[in-house]
Scaffold this active site. Structure first.
Site, PDB file in Angstrom:
ATOM      1  N   ASN A 123      -5.945 -88.725  42.839  1.00 16.10           N
ATOM      2  CA  ASN A 123      -5.944 -89.474  44.042  1.00 16.10           C
ATOM      3  C   ASN A 123      -4.692 -89.024  44.907  1.00 16.10           C
ATOM      4  OD1 ASN A 123      -6.707 -92.026  42.226  1.00 16.10           O
ATOM      5  ND2 ASN A 123      -5.160 -92.456  41.755  1.00 16.10           N
ATOM      6  N   GLU A 182     -12.300 -82.946  49.360  1.00 15.08           N
ATOM      7  CA  GLU A 182     -12.059 -83.405  48.261  1.00 15.08           C
ATOM      8  C   GLU A 182     -12.079 -82.259  46.577  1.00 15.08           C
ATOM      9  OE1 GLU A 182     -11.575 -86.296  46.612  1.00 15.08           O
ATOM     10  OE2 GLU A 182     -12.261 -87.490  47.894  1.00 15.08           O
ATOM     11  N   ARG A 214      -5.052 -89.551  34.657  1.00 17.95           N
ATOM     12  CA  ARG A 214      -6.465 -89.417  35.501  1.00 17.95           C
ATOM     13  C   ARG A 214      -6.346 -89.722  37.133  1.00 17.95           C
ATOM     14  NH1 ARG A 214     -12.078 -92.478  35.864  1.00 17.95           N
ATOM     15  NH2 ARG A 214     -13.346 -92.280  38.075  1.00 17.95           N
ATOM     16  N   HIS A 257      -4.947 -89.238  48.425  1.00 15.62           N
ATOM     17  CA  HIS A 257      -5.527 -90.811  48.689  1.00 15.62           C
ATOM     18  C   HIS A 257      -4.484 -91.727  49.117  1.00 15.62           C
ATOM     19  CE1 HIS A 257      -8.575 -88.021  47.135  1.00 15.62           C
ATOM     20  NE2 HIS A 257     -10.039 -89.967  46.573  1.00 15.62           N
ATOM     21  N   LYS A 275     -13.680 -82.312  37.582  1.00 11.69           N
ATOM     22  CA  LYS A 275     -13.872 -84.011  37.600  1.00 11.69           C
ATOM     23  C   LYS A 275     -14.060 -84.547  36.199  1.00 11.69           C
ATOM     24  CE  LYS A 275     -14.018 -88.584  39.772  1.00 11.69           C
ATOM     25  NZ  LYS A 275     -14.043 -89.721  40.546  1.00 11.69           N
ATOM     26  N   HIS A 286     -13.240 -90.828  55.673  1.00 16.65           N
ATOM     27  CA  HIS A 286     -12.496 -90.996  53.669  1.00 16.65           C
ATOM     28  C   HIS A 286     -12.398 -89.450  53.421  1.00 16.65           C
ATOM     29  CE1 HIS A 286     -10.780 -91.564  49.784  1.00 16.65           C
ATOM     30  NE2 HIS A 286     -11.983 -90.444  49.164  1.00 16.65           N
ATOM     31  N   ARG A 294     -23.922-110.207  33.871  1.00 19.59           N
ATOM     32  CA  ARG A 294     -22.836-109.489  32.814  1.00 19.59           C
ATOM     33  C   ARG A 294     -22.474-107.777  32.592  1.00 19.59           C
ATOM     34  NH1 ARG A 294     -22.632-114.899  30.864  1.00 19.59           N
ATOM     35  NH2 ARG A 294     -21.264-116.623  31.777  1.00 19.59           N
ATOM     36  N   GLU A 344      -7.521 -94.539  33.816  1.00 17.22           N
ATOM     37  CA  GLU A 344      -6.645 -93.949  34.213  1.00 17.22           C
ATOM     38  C   GLU A 344      -5.172 -94.447  33.873  1.00 17.22           C
ATOM     39  OE1 GLU A 344      -7.133 -93.660  39.073  1.00 17.22           O
ATOM     40  OE2 GLU A 344      -5.202 -94.207  38.977  1.00 17.22           O
ATOM     41  N   HIS A 387      -5.894 -93.283  52.279  1.00 11.55           N
ATOM     42  CA  HIS A 387      -6.430 -95.285  52.245  1.00 11.55           C
ATOM     43  C   HIS A 387      -5.539 -95.869  53.431  1.00 11.55           C
ATOM     44  CE1 HIS A 387      -8.287 -95.039  47.519  1.00 11.55           C
ATOM     45  NE2 HIS A 387      -9.205 -94.656  48.625  1.00 11.55           N
ATOM     46  N   LYS A 389     -15.561 -95.656  38.319  1.00 10.85           N
ATOM     47  CA  LYS A 389     -15.284 -96.015  39.555  1.00 10.85           C
ATOM     48  C   LYS A 389     -15.976 -97.052  39.924  1.00 10.85           C
ATOM     49  CE  LYS A 389     -10.492 -94.406  40.028  1.00 10.85           C
ATOM     50  NZ  LYS A 389      -9.120 -94.116  40.019  1.00 10.85           N
TER      51      LYS A 389
HETATM   52  P1  NAD Z   1     -21.257 -92.200  52.584  1.00 11.77           P
HETATM   53  O1  NAD Z   1     -21.698 -92.829  51.745  1.00 11.77           O
HETATM   54  O2  NAD Z   1     -21.168 -92.559  53.860  1.00 11.77           O
HETATM   55  O3  NAD Z   1     -22.173 -91.523  53.434  1.00 11.77           O
HETATM   56  C1  NAD Z   1     -21.832 -90.343  54.658  1.00 11.77           C
HETATM   57  C2  NAD Z   1     -22.700 -90.706  55.395  1.00 11.77           C
HETATM   58  O4  NAD Z   1     -24.137 -90.375  55.340  1.00 11.77           O
HETATM   59  C3  NAD Z   1     -23.983 -92.310  55.461  1.00 11.77           C
HETATM   60  O5  NAD Z   1     -23.011 -92.396  56.800  1.00 11.77           O
HETATM   61  C4  NAD Z   1     -24.816 -91.866  55.222  1.00 11.77           C
HETATM   62  O6  NAD Z   1     -26.287 -93.044  55.200  1.00 11.77           O
HETATM   63  C5  NAD Z   1     -24.946 -90.261  55.288  1.00 11.77           C
HETATM   64  N1  NAD Z   1     -25.809 -89.450  53.744  1.00 11.77           N
HETATM   65  C6  NAD Z   1     -25.664 -89.589  53.345  1.00 11.77           C
HETATM   66  N2  NAD Z   1     -26.744 -88.976  52.205  1.00 11.77           N
HETATM   67  C7  NAD Z   1     -27.558 -88.494  53.698  1.00 11.77           C
HETATM   68  C8  NAD Z   1     -28.078 -86.532  53.593  1.00 11.77           C
HETATM   69  N3  NAD Z   1     -28.738 -86.246  52.338  1.00 11.77           N
HETATM   70  N4  NAD Z   1     -28.344 -86.316  54.575  1.00 11.77           N
HETATM   71  C9  NAD Z   1     -28.131 -87.751  56.196  1.00 11.77           C
HETATM   72  N5  NAD Z   1     -26.948 -88.087  55.624  1.00 11.77           N
HETATM   73  C10 NAD Z   1     -26.447 -88.739  54.468  1.00 11.77           C
HETATM   74  O7  NAD Z   1     -19.995 -91.776  52.098  1.00 11.77           O
HETATM   75  P2  NAD Z   1     -19.219 -90.692  51.644  1.00 11.77           P
HETATM   76  O8  NAD Z   1     -18.506 -89.731  52.048  1.00 11.77           O
HETATM   77  O9  NAD Z   1     -20.424 -90.015  50.872  1.00 11.77           O
HETATM   78  O10 NAD Z   1     -19.171 -91.281  50.552  1.00 11.77           O
HETATM   79  C11 NAD Z   1     -16.895 -91.734  50.672  1.00 11.77           C
HETATM   80  C12 NAD Z   1     -17.060 -93.634  49.758  1.00 11.77           C
HETATM   81  O11 NAD Z   1     -17.207 -92.897  48.564  1.00 11.77           O
HETATM   82  C13 NAD Z   1     -15.845 -93.832  50.603  1.00 11.77           C
HETATM   83  O12 NAD Z   1     -15.996 -95.953  50.413  1.00 11.77           O
HETATM   84  C14 NAD Z   1     -14.967 -93.677  49.276  1.00 11.77           C
HETATM   85  O13 NAD Z   1     -14.553 -95.084  48.495  1.00 11.77           O
HETATM   86  C15 NAD Z   1     -15.947 -93.379  48.390  1.00 11.77           C
HETATM   87  N6  NAD Z   1     -15.288 -93.136  46.859  1.00 11.77           N
HETATM   88  C16 NAD Z   1     -14.881 -92.872  45.337  1.00 11.77           C
HETATM   89  C17 NAD Z   1     -14.714 -92.194  44.243  1.00 11.77           C
HETATM   90  C18 NAD Z   1     -15.349 -92.519  43.431  1.00 11.77           C
HETATM   91  O14 NAD Z   1     -14.739 -92.201  42.668  1.00 11.77           O
HETATM   92  N7  NAD Z   1     -15.993 -93.807  42.275  1.00 11.77           N
HETATM   93  C19 NAD Z   1     -14.778 -90.999  44.945  1.00 11.77           C
HETATM   94  C20 NAD Z   1     -14.491 -90.334  45.987  1.00 11.77           C
HETATM   95  C21 NAD Z   1     -14.774 -91.365  47.352  1.00 11.77           C
HETATM   96  N1  GLY Z   2     -11.631 -90.006  43.056  1.00 14.11           N
HETATM   97  C1  GLY Z   2     -10.446 -91.100  42.463  1.00 14.11           C
HETATM   98  C2  GLY Z   2     -11.245 -90.532  40.699  1.00 14.11           C
HETATM   99  O1  GLY Z   2     -12.142 -90.942  40.336  1.00 14.11           O
HETATM  100  O2  GLY Z   2     -10.168 -91.272  40.292  1.00 14.11           O
END
Ligand code: NAD
Ligand code: GLY
Length: 360
Positions: free
Chosen positions: A245, A185, A241, A248, A227, A264, A121, A237, A252, A143
């Site tokens: 997006n 971003e 906030r 996005h 941010k 992404h 939980r 949001e 998406h 998020k």
């Molecule tokens: P990811 O986590 O897939 O990482 C990208 C690639 O880089 C992967 O293959 C990973 O293994 C590799 N990697 C990571 N760190 C490394 C390093 N230091 N050296 C070598 N390789 C490395 O992708 P991302 O772009 O970091 O994140 C995308 C995700 O984030 C999506 O799922 C998206 O929806 C999410 N996201 C969430 C929010 C939020 O607010 N929670 C905001 C934006 C994006």
């Molecule tokens: N990436 C969108 C948010 O964090 O609200």
């Protein structure tokens, strides 16, 4: 080292930007007397970052942890992986006082945060981002979630981390394409809220394209400030906030339609190009704004056109299942100037299709 705060009253937390030596004591303080599970992925492990963290924890006399290495990639951002993490947490004997630690990009960060939100939980978690995208965006703001075959991030929870800490040295192993995903971003912050930051990016594309670590440290700090400010103003949001997006909604949709072959960050760049096109068609902003945004994205080698053979009707259909919509139809964030956006509900579908055809 720089420390910022995400100001959320008694749930406020620090974002520490520096290297492991700068924040390892603070991390060990937060973990003291509790068990922890570090969750990472194969690429981060292969790059040596997990070993570096494990050694630093041990050198600071914290050894009550286990590590879990996941396969990388958005295709693993599923409920099945959340269950896998939860089972690993049971095996590692994590209890209600334990902590999960995400050491990777946004995929592992979102999954870990969600697993922590629902394990027993809800337990605490810490974000140690290792991609530019995670450092400037996904690790901050609480998020968390996973994808469903029906759409991105359709399962999730707001669950704030206890701490976000970046070792900028980890970015040295990041593939170029991942840097560029993060830059989408970064450009977003300039477009939605900070024209001076946008100008700084415009004037320093060489440093951005040569991955100058000093310059990156600067833009990561400013992105996190943006941010943190937005999240502090509207954590869940309910209103403002949503400006985060920008890019996005179309992003998406194309990400999902590509079966996540389109990363992404690239999808967000295309989404921003589509959004500014629509804004021009709606007379919300001038063509100059569109030209400035797209020129910067292009200079940063990010796409401003939909993938070849994209089906505009299918994109609009996918946009309709976006969780950011309300009962009034498709909601989009559209620019009115560089550094200013507006949230538009009930977007005209025919005009949207014209805008999408304009970026085909
Ligand atoms: P990811 O986590 O897939 O990482 C990208 C690639 O880089 C992967 O293959 C990973 O293994 C590799 N990697 C990571 N760190 C490394 C390093 N230091 N050296 C070598 N390789 C490395 O992708 P991302 O772009 O970091 O994140 C995308 C995700 O984030 C999506 O799922 C998206 O929806 C999410 N996201 C969430 C929010 C939020 O607010 N929670 C905001 C934006 C994006
Ligand atoms: N990436 C969108 C948010 O964090 O609200």
């Amino acid at each position: 080292m720089n420390t910022l705060t995400v100001d959320l009253g008694d749930r406020s937390y620090p974002i520490v930007l520096g290297n492991t030596a700068d924040w390892i004591e603070l991390l060990c303080e937060k973990l003291s007397g509790r068990t922890a599970l570090i969750i990472t992925d194969e690429n981060v492990d292969a790059a040596g970052h997990l070993e570096k963290l494990e050694k630093a924890l041990a050198a600071n006399n914290y050894t009550d942890f286990q590590s879990l290495i996941l396969p990388p990639g958005e295709e693993h951002k599923s409920l099945a992986t959340v269950e896998f993490i939860a089972k690993a947490a049971v095996a590692a004997k994590l209890d209600r006082k334990s902590c999960m630690i995400a050491l990777s990009g946004g995929v592992v960060g979102d999954l870990t945060g969600f697993a922590a939100a629902i394990y027993m939980r809800g337990i605490e978690f810490i974000q140690l981002p290792t991609t530019l995208l995670a450092a400037v965006d996904s690790s901050v703001g609480g998020k968390t979630g996973a994808d469903l075959p029906e759409g991105k991030n359709l399962i999730g929870a707001f669950h704030q981390p206890q701490m976000v800490a970046l070792d900028t040295d980890t970015l040295s192993t990041l593939p170029e394409t991942e840097y560029r995903n993060g830059l989408a971003e970064v450009v977003k912050y300039g477009m939605i809220m900070d024209k001076d930051f946008f100008a700084l990016l415009q004037n320093n594309t060489e440093k951005l394209n040569s991955f100058d670590p000093g310059f990156y440290a600067k833009i990561i700090i400013r992105s996190c400030e943006c941010k943190a400010g937005v999240v502090a103003g509207d954590e869940r949001e309910q209103g403002s906030r949503a400006i985060l997006n920008y890019g996005h909604t179309v992003g998406h949709a194309v990400e999902k339609l590509s079966n996540f072959a389109l990363p992404h960050g690239r999808a967000v760049a295309i989404g921003m190009a589509a959004a500014v096109r629509l804004a021009v068609l709606m007379d919300l902003c001038s063509k100059d704004v569109e030209a400035l945004q797209n020129q910067l994205l292009t200079e940063l080698k990010l796409p401003t056109r939909l993938p070849e053979n994209s089906d505009v009707d299918a994109i609009v259909q996918a946009m309709k299942s976006d969780k950011k919509n309300s009962s009034g139809g498709i909601t989009m964030v559209l620019p009115t100037a560089v550094g200013e956006v507006k949230i538009v509900k009930g977007v005209d579908e025919e005009l949207l299709k014209t805008a999408l055809k304009g970026v085909l």
